[in-house]
Design an enzyme around this catalytic site. Sequence first.
Site, short mmCIF file in Angstrom:
data_model
loop_
_atom_site.label_atom_id
_atom_site.label_comp_id
_atom_site.label_asym_id
_atom_site.label_seq_id
_atom_site.Cartn_x
_atom_site.Cartn_y
_atom_site.Cartn_z
N LEU A 16 0.82 -1.21 0.00
CA LEU A 16 0.00 0.00 0.00
C LEU A 16 0.86 1.26 0.00
O LEU A 16 0.36 2.36 -0.24
CB LEU A 16 -0.92 0.03 1.23
CG LEU A 16 -2.04 -1.00 1.25
CD1 LEU A 16 -2.82 -0.88 2.55
CD2 LEU A 16 -2.97 -0.78 0.06
N CYS A 382 28.93 -0.23 -10.59
CA CYS A 382 29.39 -1.43 -9.88
C CYS A 382 29.67 -2.57 -10.87
O CYS A 382 30.63 -2.47 -11.61
CB CYS A 382 28.43 -1.81 -8.77
SG CYS A 382 29.28 -2.73 -7.47
N HIS A 508 28.11 3.02 -5.79
CA HIS A 508 26.71 3.21 -6.19
C HIS A 508 26.26 4.63 -5.87
O HIS A 508 25.75 4.87 -4.78
CB HIS A 508 25.80 2.25 -5.40
CG HIS A 508 25.99 0.81 -5.71
ND1 HIS A 508 25.15 0.13 -6.56
CD2 HIS A 508 26.91 -0.09 -5.26
CE1 HIS A 508 25.55 -1.14 -6.63
NE2 HIS A 508 26.62 -1.29 -5.86
N GLU A 510 23.74 6.05 -6.81
CA GLU A 510 22.27 6.13 -6.73
C GLU A 510 21.76 6.11 -5.29
O GLU A 510 20.66 6.58 -5.01
CB GLU A 510 21.61 5.00 -7.53
CG GLU A 510 21.75 3.58 -6.98
CD GLU A 510 23.01 2.87 -7.42
OE1 GLU A 510 23.99 3.55 -7.80
OE2 GLU A 510 23.02 1.62 -7.39
N1 GLN Z 1 29.24 -8.76 -8.36
C1 GLN Z 1 30.14 -7.66 -8.28
C2 GLN Z 1 31.01 -7.71 -7.03
O1 GLN Z 1 30.68 -8.38 -6.08
C3 GLN Z 1 29.40 -6.34 -8.37
C4 GLN Z 1 28.40 -6.11 -7.28
C5 GLN Z 1 27.42 -5.02 -7.58
O2 GLN Z 1 27.17 -4.68 -8.74
N2 GLN Z 1 26.78 -4.48 -6.58
O3 GLN Z 1 32.02 -7.08 -6.97
#
Ligand code: GLN
Length: 538
Positions: A16, A382, A508, A510
């Site tokens: 929800l 990543c 990351h 993001e």
């Molecule tokens: N699999 C890759 C690593 O462990 C990248 C991980 C990811 O994209 N978060 O380094």
Amino acid sequence: METKYIFVTGGVVSSLGKGIIAASMACLLKARGYRVTIQKFDPYINIDPGTLNPYEHGECYVTVDGHEADLDLGHYERFTNVQTTRANNVTTGRIYQSVIDKERRGDYLGKTVQIVPHITDEIKRNIKKLGNTGNFDFVITEIGGTVGDIESLPFIESVRQLRWELGNNCLCVHLTYVPYIAAAKELKTKPTQHSVKQLQEVGIQPDILVLRTEKNIPPEMRRKIAQFCNVSPDAVIQSIDVPSIYKVPLTMHEQHLDELVLRKTGITPEGEPHMAPWLRFLDKMDRAEKKVTIGLVGKYVELQDAYKSINESLFQAATYDDRKLDLRYIHSEKLNEDNVDETLRDLDGVIIAPGFGQRGIEGKFVALKWCREHDVPTFGICLGMQCMVIEFARNVLGLGEANSTEMNPSTPDNVIDLMEEQKSVSNMGGTMRLGAYECRLDPESRAAKAYGKTTVNERHRHRFEFNDDYRQRFEDAGMRCVGRNPETGLVEVVEIPGKRWFIGTQYHPEYSSTVLNPNPIFIDFVKAAIAYGEERGK
Ligand code: GLN
């Protein structure tokens, strides 16, 4: 002021949007100048969602202090611009683990250890942990799951006890669903009544009801609900579907949710929340007409929530550049040499998604080769960055079998390899390189220009890394390592300076993009995509 505790529970069905309601409430309180944090208590037994497949639980969000968390924490940060930590996401698993550890240490002095009081006490201790720091005026606690689930009972019982202990400093908001039966052309309140009854049976009287609905709920129907559920009529609020989640704070404010919360916790509301920057963002969102078309290449494309934070970061960046985001999910498993041209040719920019494991990886290489050769703005995140490195090694350096040892442990060219400290790790949970680390950027790099600075702090979640033994060969051929961790020297950012925009980040970005503080690297990527679109006369 004394810390106020607000609990958000949900009934009738899941999905929800309790997280969005909690985040919207926090957004409004923050805009009124209060110090607010939101935490989520999840009734499942996993210690954290880090080991959960995205099919089970959507994206795994990562906090600055390296906790693998529920994706709702992403909403909390995006709506409040306040960072969360490990303390903001607790599961049944963690509660039990802590109680069992105490039992083994002998802390319970020979007593029988039980759900009530030991588990509930541990839950209560965790609920009050952030409040006890003195850093927050409001602690909003979202209880995962649906009232009536066996799993959530200990949490609900803890809330019931806390209500008595906290008195006026405590408030319960219950979210339910009012379905519209098309054949009868009627909205139905019965599920809400039942759900509130269920909550009352376990001793909790909600103070505020938020009704999720697709149609406007007429005032007399809301009055009826108030009457049947023992709630004051002004405390029955509807949350009708809106085109963007970022409008929910406004629809809540229009119905005075923030004032209600203040009054019901003994505070006299003064003035209005300062929402001007938020409104400017919404205004840009509403006015945007032109599109920017971004392709996201990943293996979980059928799943809305798997790339939640990337999606939101792109949306924020597009909005700040007065564009509508046209995001196309591209299934990496279905991408090959034969269809790559038609699949990618209309895009203004391409993101290569993070991920784990072999599945769909070859499609990412196909996409990257095409993007590199066609000079399309491309952003690898990543695993996406690792794929950039591997593709470059294979097709530019001529190392045909180059790979990550994650995909092929016996590759002759391990351009991506395990970090030394990861080699002995066998435990799967919380054992990656997690959380925020500093990264120093080459001042001449595109990445540094995007950020407008040379030191950034971004969050990580990975085991593998760029193998520095190959660095010289990459740099000679045009792919540069432009960002490094100052302590370990680990490569965090690669780019090809000769291209329009070709950057890969081991981290990351993001996770740290919020509505009021969008991440500069997404802003720069989207700008490059827009420019590329315009160049092609779009
Ligand atoms: N699999 C890759 C690593 O462990 C990248 C991980 C990811 O994209 N978060 O380094």
